[in-house]
Each structure stands twice: as structure tokens, then as C-alpha cells.
Design a protein around this motif. Structure first.
Motif, PDB file in Angstrom:
ATOM      1  N   ASN A 340       0.702  -1.084  -0.036  1.00 42.40           N
ATOM      2  CA  ASN A 340       0.162   0.002   0.069  1.00 42.40           C
ATOM      3  C   ASN A 340       0.818   1.484   0.189  1.00 42.40           C
ATOM      4  O   ASN A 340       0.577   2.439   0.699  1.00 42.40           O
ATOM      5  N   ARG A 341       1.901   1.188  -0.544  1.00 39.44           N
ATOM      6  CA  ARG A 341       2.874   2.441  -0.933  1.00 39.44           C
ATOM      7  C   ARG A 341       3.007   2.430  -2.307  1.00 39.44           C
ATOM      8  O   ARG A 341       3.272   1.653  -3.189  1.00 39.44           O
ATOM      9  N   TRP A 342       3.235   3.780  -3.004  1.00 39.16           N
ATOM     10  CA  TRP A 342       3.279   4.057  -4.305  1.00 39.16           C
ATOM     11  C   TRP A 342       4.919   3.999  -4.452  1.00 39.16           C
ATOM     12  O   TRP A 342       5.961   4.681  -3.538  1.00 39.16           O
ATOM     13  N   TYR A 343       5.377   3.420  -5.584  1.00 42.23           N
ATOM     14  CA  TYR A 343       6.830   3.385  -6.029  1.00 42.23           C
ATOM     15  C   TYR A 343       6.890   3.741  -7.418  1.00 42.23           C
ATOM     16  O   TYR A 343       6.116   3.629  -8.417  1.00 42.23           O
ATOM     17  N   ASN A 344       7.857   4.801  -7.807  1.00 43.94           N
ATOM     18  CA  ASN A 344       8.304   5.002  -9.305  1.00 43.94           C
ATOM     19  C   ASN A 344       9.417   4.134  -9.557  1.00 43.94           C
ATOM     20  O   ASN A 344      10.695   4.174  -8.953  1.00 43.94           O
ATOM     21  N   VAL A 345       9.227   3.128 -10.767  1.00 40.64           N
ATOM     22  CA  VAL A 345      10.372   2.696 -11.283  1.00 40.64           C
ATOM     23  C   VAL A 345      10.706   2.967 -12.538  1.00 40.64           C
ATOM     24  O   VAL A 345       9.853   3.258 -13.399  1.00 40.64           O
ATOM     25  N   THR A 346      12.051   3.187 -12.595  1.00 44.61           N
ATOM     26  CA  THR A 346      12.603   3.590 -14.005  1.00 44.61           C
ATOM     27  C   THR A 346      13.392   2.673 -14.582  1.00 44.61           C
ATOM     28  O   THR A 346      14.578   2.005 -13.807  1.00 44.61           O
ATOM     29  N   VAL A 347      13.429   2.125 -15.763  1.00 44.91           N
ATOM     30  CA  VAL A 347      14.205   1.057 -16.299  1.00 44.91           C
ATOM     31  C   VAL A 347      15.158   1.905 -17.603  1.00 44.91           C
ATOM     32  O   VAL A 347      14.280   2.355 -18.435  1.00 44.91           O
ATOM     33  N   ASP A 348      16.258   2.103 -17.529  1.00 47.46           N
ATOM     34  CA  ASP A 348      17.138   2.658 -18.467  1.00 47.46           C
ATOM     35  C   ASP A 348      17.772   1.791 -19.125  1.00 47.46           C
ATOM     36  O   ASP A 348      18.963   0.941 -18.729  1.00 47.46           O
ATOM     37  N   VAL A 349      17.762   1.525 -20.737  1.00 43.81           N
ATOM     38  CA  VAL A 349      18.107   0.408 -21.460  1.00 43.81           C
ATOM     39  C   VAL A 349      19.010   1.102 -22.601  1.00 43.81           C
ATOM     40  O   VAL A 349      18.682   1.944 -23.243  1.00 43.81           O
ATOM     41  N   SER A 350      20.305   0.388 -22.745  1.00 42.34           N
ATOM     42  CA  SER A 350      21.238   0.769 -23.758  1.00 42.34           C
ATOM     43  C   SER A 350      21.593  -0.576 -24.464  1.00 42.34           C
ATOM     44  O   SER A 350      22.685  -1.270 -24.017  1.00 42.34           O
ATOM     45  N   PRO A 351      20.613  -0.958 -25.459  1.00 44.17           N
ATOM     46  CA  PRO A 351      21.078  -2.331 -26.107  1.00 44.17           C
ATOM     47  C   PRO A 351      22.450  -2.308 -26.780  1.00 44.17           C
ATOM     48  O   PRO A 351      23.143  -3.630 -26.555  1.00 44.17           O
ATOM     49  N   LYS A 352      22.876  -1.364 -27.234  1.00 47.68           N
ATOM     50  CA  LYS A 352      24.370  -1.143 -27.851  1.00 47.68           C
ATOM     51  C   LYS A 352      25.217  -1.598 -26.855  1.00 47.68           C
ATOM     52  O   LYS A 352      26.376  -2.033 -27.485  1.00 47.68           O
ATOM     53  N   LYS A 353      25.246  -1.007 -25.675  1.00 50.02           N
ATOM     54  CA  LYS A 353      26.107  -1.273 -24.699  1.00 50.02           C
ATOM     55  C   LYS A 353      26.078  -2.477 -23.955  1.00 50.02           C
ATOM     56  O   LYS A 353      26.646  -2.992 -23.103  1.00 50.02           O
ATOM     57  N   LYS A 354      24.844  -3.283 -24.294  1.00 50.58           N
ATOM     58  CA  LYS A 354      24.263  -4.521 -23.705  1.00 50.58           C
ATOM     59  C   LYS A 354      24.236  -4.101 -22.196  1.00 50.58           C
ATOM     60  O   LYS A 354      24.634  -4.928 -21.139  1.00 50.58           O
ATOM     61  N   GLN A 355      23.759  -2.959 -21.673  1.00 53.11           N
ATOM     62  CA  GLN A 355      23.712  -2.750 -20.398  1.00 53.11           C
ATOM     63  C   GLN A 355      22.056  -2.127 -19.951  1.00 53.11           C
ATOM     64  O   GLN A 355      21.420  -1.722 -21.060  1.00 53.11           O
ATOM     65  N   PHE A 356      21.706  -2.220 -18.897  1.00 51.50           N
ATOM     66  CA  PHE A 356      20.558  -1.883 -18.355  1.00 51.50           C
ATOM     67  C   PHE A 356      20.598  -1.401 -16.864  1.00 51.50           C
ATOM     68  O   PHE A 356      21.522  -1.899 -16.056  1.00 51.50           O
ATOM     69  N   SER A 357      19.976  -0.375 -16.455  1.00 46.89           N
ATOM     70  CA  SER A 357      19.749   0.008 -14.885  1.00 46.89           C
ATOM     71  C   SER A 357      18.346   0.136 -14.258  1.00 46.89           C
ATOM     72  O   SER A 357      17.434   0.526 -15.237  1.00 46.89           O
ATOM     73  N   VAL A 358      18.194  -0.035 -13.343  1.00 42.94           N
ATOM     74  CA  VAL A 358      16.908   0.126 -12.642  1.00 42.94           C
ATOM     75  C   VAL A 358      16.817   0.888 -11.470  1.00 42.94           C
ATOM     76  O   VAL A 358      17.780   0.545 -10.592  1.00 42.94           O
ATOM     77  N   SER A 359      16.179   1.938 -11.353  1.00 48.40           N
ATOM     78  CA  SER A 359      16.003   2.698 -10.155  1.00 48.40           C
ATOM     79  C   SER A 359      14.501   2.793  -9.379  1.00 48.40           C
ATOM     80  O   SER A 359      13.647   2.668 -10.238  1.00 48.40           O
ATOM     81  N   LEU A 360      14.669   3.056  -8.185  1.00 47.57           N
ATOM     82  CA  LEU A 360      13.444   3.294  -7.550  1.00 47.57           C
ATOM     83  C   LEU A 360      13.358   4.252  -6.916  1.00 47.57           C
ATOM     84  O   LEU A 360      14.205   4.535  -5.844  1.00 47.57           O
ATOM     85  N   LYS A 361      12.029   4.913  -6.594  1.00 45.55           N
ATOM     86  CA  LYS A 361      11.621   6.071  -5.709  1.00 45.55           C
ATOM     87  C   LYS A 361      10.539   5.827  -5.111  1.00 45.55           C
ATOM     88  O   LYS A 361       9.518   5.312  -5.677  1.00 45.55           O
ATOM     89  N   ASP A 362      10.261   5.937  -3.738  1.00 48.63           N
ATOM     90  CA  ASP A 362       9.513   5.578  -3.027  1.00 48.63           C
ATOM     91  C   ASP A 362       8.676   6.864  -2.510  1.00 48.63           C
ATOM     92  O   ASP A 362       9.028   8.231  -3.052  1.00 48.63           O
ATOM     93  N   ASP A 363       7.626   6.728  -1.845  1.00 47.41           N
ATOM     94  CA  ASP A 363       6.650   8.102  -1.698  1.00 47.41           C
ATOM     95  C   ASP A 363       7.208   8.768  -0.430  1.00 47.41           C
ATOM     96  O   ASP A 363       6.513   9.907  -0.286  1.00 47.41           O
ATOM     97  N   ARG A 364       8.570   8.561   0.048  1.00 48.34           N
ATOM     98  CA  ARG A 364       9.188   9.461   0.700  1.00 48.34           C
ATOM     99  C   ARG A 364      10.356  10.154  -0.043  1.00 48.34           C
ATOM    100  O   ARG A 364      11.053  10.781   0.356  1.00 48.34           O
ATOM    101  N   ILE A 365      10.334  10.294  -1.304  1.00 51.79           N
ATOM    102  CA  ILE A 365      11.272  10.655  -2.413  1.00 51.79           C
ATOM    103  C   ILE A 365      12.681  10.087  -2.303  1.00 51.79           C
ATOM    104  O   ILE A 365      13.629  10.796  -2.482  1.00 51.79           O
ATOM    105  N   ASP A 366      12.881   8.800  -1.432  1.00 52.88           N
ATOM    106  CA  ASP A 366      14.191   8.327  -1.316  1.00 52.88           C
ATOM    107  C   ASP A 366      14.385   7.277  -2.541  1.00 52.88           C
ATOM    108  O   ASP A 366      13.542   6.669  -3.062  1.00 52.88           O
ATOM    109  N   THR A 367      15.522   7.589  -3.080  1.00 49.54           N
ATOM    110  CA  THR A 367      15.709   6.716  -4.276  1.00 49.54           C
ATOM    111  C   THR A 367      16.901   5.621  -4.372  1.00 49.54           C
ATOM    112  O   THR A 367      17.823   5.999  -3.629  1.00 49.54           O
ATOM    113  N   LYS A 368      16.572   4.537  -4.792  1.00 47.25           N
ATOM    114  CA  LYS A 368      17.651   3.295  -4.859  1.00 47.25           C
ATOM    115  C   LYS A 368      17.948   3.038  -6.439  1.00 47.25           C
ATOM    116  O   LYS A 368      17.055   3.398  -7.134  1.00 47.25           O
TER     117      LYS A 368
END
Length: 409
Positions: A340-368
């Protein structure tokens, strides 16, 4: 010492301000100067610019279009698809003079990804910088209507309509600096609009409550996939003082979400797929806003390739965490999650570099963030869409997606 109505109105404003902070990263355009937030570019709360939107208005009118009893200038017709209005907004000075506009000012902002920037120009003006800065004039025009007091009272027709000329230029991700408006005179300031190179855009505003959303491929497998109301940031108060029947003085956000769930006595699964507008083999970003009903159910978001592979997966509720990986064997913890908490999830993809990253921001604006992760060598071809999977291992479990979108970076 205020009334209950005052309290609830202030509470509603607080909720909206809190939501604006939480979804700030879900804006395609950032760092707008002069500052003009909130603009119509937030995937959760707004749709694209359309006829009826305010062309010029005070900053408070961007939150509440009826604050000054309608607008004295509104868009009558808008031929562009998938654009967000950035500028063309009046300011209010200390004497409450809402005729002070952005004359003699230029605008700048930061694009999150590739986009076409449009400038709508009053044809009576003599701005030279659109042509000299590489903007091309297009054949279409945008009509803007103008009203005298009491403005759009009871939807009366405008006293005049001006067909603005449209100029366009493509930009990469990064900073955009536009030229100045003319000094104050007999012409109106230009209006800037941004058209992102979108792969997907969905906030469920146009979908019926209780139904599956349009444009999605649904496999219920006994589970339930339907659009629901999102009351978390809503309010039911309807102040009516000084209402001239143009638009409500308090406008609810009318947020909606997509819910995937299992019944209380069932373990049936559900799947929902949203194809990209076009497959992408370049760098791109996918973002979503999500809430779990429980922190221990197998439910996930996948980015699929054109060959039907699950190229990247984000798992929600893995032992109380949100995890990510190119496969189940390579998953990495992004951050903890609770029910019962909202989270923002961002998936940043670079196929040519064969890489991706995932970040998470919660409803207290904390980011992982995971930092860079490797795409498996088995992932071939362009990415073609988003798939939501909700397993049936926990009866009565559910997950809600408030909004999802993707764009070329």
C-alpha cells in the motif's frame, strides 16, 4: 479557526503537492526556466495538450483553471499529436495584475529524451529566431481564442480567434534554449510545445472503470485485469463560492490505475501486454508508478523483445524487495518495498552497450538504484513492448499500475 471545508480544501491541495513531488521524475521535460510548473507533461496526472486547454494563464490556473473564473485565452483547435505545452504562461505580479506576460523573455528546459519542439507564433509578430535557429515552418496552424470579462462564462464564444503559425525542430536529449519573446506590444507571446519520441504512454484516463484498458493484450487465465479508481490523492470537496459555471472551482484529478489481481479463493494468474508504438533497438527509458497490495506475491514487469523474449524483468515482492535482472538467476535487489505504498520505477536500457539499470523512488522521495547491469547475450533484436505478469501463488493478491510510459533516449 477555519471551517471544515477550509480544512479539506487545504488537505486536498497538500495531497496534490505531495503527488507532484512524487511524480516529478515522470515529467518528460525538467528544469524549466522561467519556472512554469506544473506543466502538461506528467504522465500520471495529465493528457496531451488539446483544444480547450489554457493557452495563457496565471501559475495558479495551471493547478486550477477556474481560480480566476475561466481563461481569457484558450486553444480552439490543436492539430499536433502527442504534444505537451511547456510555455506561454502569464505571471501575476504583486498587485494581482494578471495581464503581465512573458514579453521579452526566452525559455529553456531539459529534455529527458529525443523530441520535436514546436513553437506557436502569433502571425502578427516579427520574431526572426525560429527561422535562424533551424526551426522549419509547417503547414498546420493552432487556433487560439480570446475572451473579455467574464472570460469563458457559460461557454460563450471568443471575441476573436488568431491562427498561430507553427515552427518545428528535432532535438536530442539535453538542454533546449529558445529565443526571446518580443517586448510588450500588440502581439502575444509564443507558445512552446514538446512532442517526445514516445514508445508507450498510458495513464488509463480514457478507460472505463471495471473494464480492461483499450490497446492492451489481456490473458486472464482466471485472474482479473481491470481499470480502477485511484482515490489516494483525491478529494470530494466541491467549493462553489464565486462559481461562474465555466469549470469547477475544485477539479478532481480523476486518477485511474490498472489492477491485476486474483480472487480470494483462487490462485489464477493474469497477464497484460502493452506493445510499443514502434520497436526500439536504441537507448530508451521505461517508467511506471506501482503499488502492491502485499509484499510477498510473484508479480513482475517485463520488457519484451520482438522475438518474444523477456529481455529485462523487474520483480515486485521478492521477499519484501523489488528486484531486477536479465534472468531469474541474475536478479539484483533494487530496494525494499511495502504494501500500500506507491513506487516509481525507471528502467534505463542501452542495447548497444548491452547494459541496463533500474532505479526506484518511494513515496518519501528516497531513491535506490542497481547501477549498470549486463543484458544477457541471449537477448536479441529490438525491444517491442511491456508485459505485466501477476502469478497466482497468493490468493487475493493484487498490484496496481498508476501509469506507464516509454521514450527513446
Amino acid at each position: 479557526s477555519g471551517t471544515n471545508e477550509d480544512f479539506y480544501l487545504l488537505f486536498n491541495l497538500y495531497q496534490k503537492a505531495r503527488l507532484s513531488l512524487e511524480v516529478d521524475e515522470l515529467n518528460f521535460v525538467r528544469e524549466i526556466e522561467p519556472q512554469r510548473r506544473p506543466y502538461r507533461g506528467n504522465v500520471v496526472m495529465h493528457n496531451f495538450t488539446q483544444a480547450g486547454d489554457i493557452a495563457y494563464g496565471a501559475q495558479t490556473e495551471r493547478l486550477n483553471p477556474s481560480m480566476y473564473n475561466g481563461a481569457n485565452a484558450s486553444i480552439m483547435s490543436q492539430p499536433l499529436k502527442g504534444v505537451f505545452q511547456i510555455q506561454g504562461v502569464q505571471r501575476i505580479d504583486g498587485n494581482w495584475d494578471n495581464n503581465v506576460t512573458d514579453y521579452d523573455l526566452g525559455y529553456q528546459f531539459e529534455l529527458q529524451g529525443k523530441a520535436t519542439v514546436y513553437v506557436a507564433v502569433d502571425p502578427r509578430s516579427s520574431l526572426e529566431w525560429p527561422a535562424t535557429d533551424g526551426f522549419r515552418k509547417i503547414d498546420q496552424t493552432m487556433d487560439v481564442g480570446f475572451w473579455t470579462w467574464p472570460y469563458r462564462y457559460q461557454n460563450r464564444p471568443p471575441v476573436k480567434t488568431i491562427s498561430y503559425e507553427l515552427f518545428a525542430k528535432e532535438f536530442p536529449a539535453g538542454k533546449v534554449v529558445l529565443g526571446k519573446n518580443q517586448p510588450k506590444g500588440n502581439t502575444y507571446p509564443y507558445i512552446a510545445l514538446v512532442q517526445p519520441a514516445l514508445l508507450a504512454y498510458e495513464n488509463f484516463h480514457g478507460d472505463a472503470i471495471g473494464k480492461a484498458p483499450d490497446g492492451w493484450e489481456i490473458e486472464s487465465n482466471g485472474g482479473i485485469v481491470h481499470v480502477v479508481e485511484n482515490p489516494d490523492y483525491e478529494g470530494e470537496i466541491r467549493p462553489t463560492v464565486f462559481d461562474l459555471r465555466t469549470v469547477p472551482r475544485y477539479t478532481p484529478l480523476e486518477l485511474r490505475s490498472l489492477r491485476l489481481e486474483t480472487t480470494a479463493d483462487s490462485k489464477a494468474a493474469a497477464t497484460a501486454k502493452l506493445p510499443f508504438m514502434a520497436p526500439s533497438d536504441g537507448d530508451f527509458v521505461v517508467q511506471c508508478r506501482v503499488k502492491l497490495g502485499q509484499p510477498d506475491c510473484q508479480t513482475s514487469l517485463l520488457l519484451e523483445t520482438a522475438e518474444g523474449q523477456a529481455g529485462i524483468t523487474v520483480w515486485f515482492g521478492e521477499d519484501g524487495h523489488i528486484t531486477a535482472g536479465g534472468s531469474k538467476d541474475s536478479q539484483v535487489k533494487v530496494g525494499p518495498c511495502s504494501a500500500n505504498r506507491w513506487y516509481n520505477v525507471t528502467v534505463d536500457v542501452s542495447p548497444k552497450k548491452k547494459q541496463f539499470s533500474v532505479s526506484l523512488k518511494d513515496d518519501r522521495i528516497d531513491t535506490k538504484s542497481t547501477g549498470p547491469l549486463e543484458l544477457p547475450d541471449s537477448v536479441k533484436g529490438p525491444f517491442s513492448g511491456i508485459q505485466l505478469r501477476h502469478s497466482g501463488d497468493v490468493p487475493g493478491a493484487w498490484i496496481e499500475y498508476d501509469a506507464l510510459w516509454g521514450y527513446d533516449r
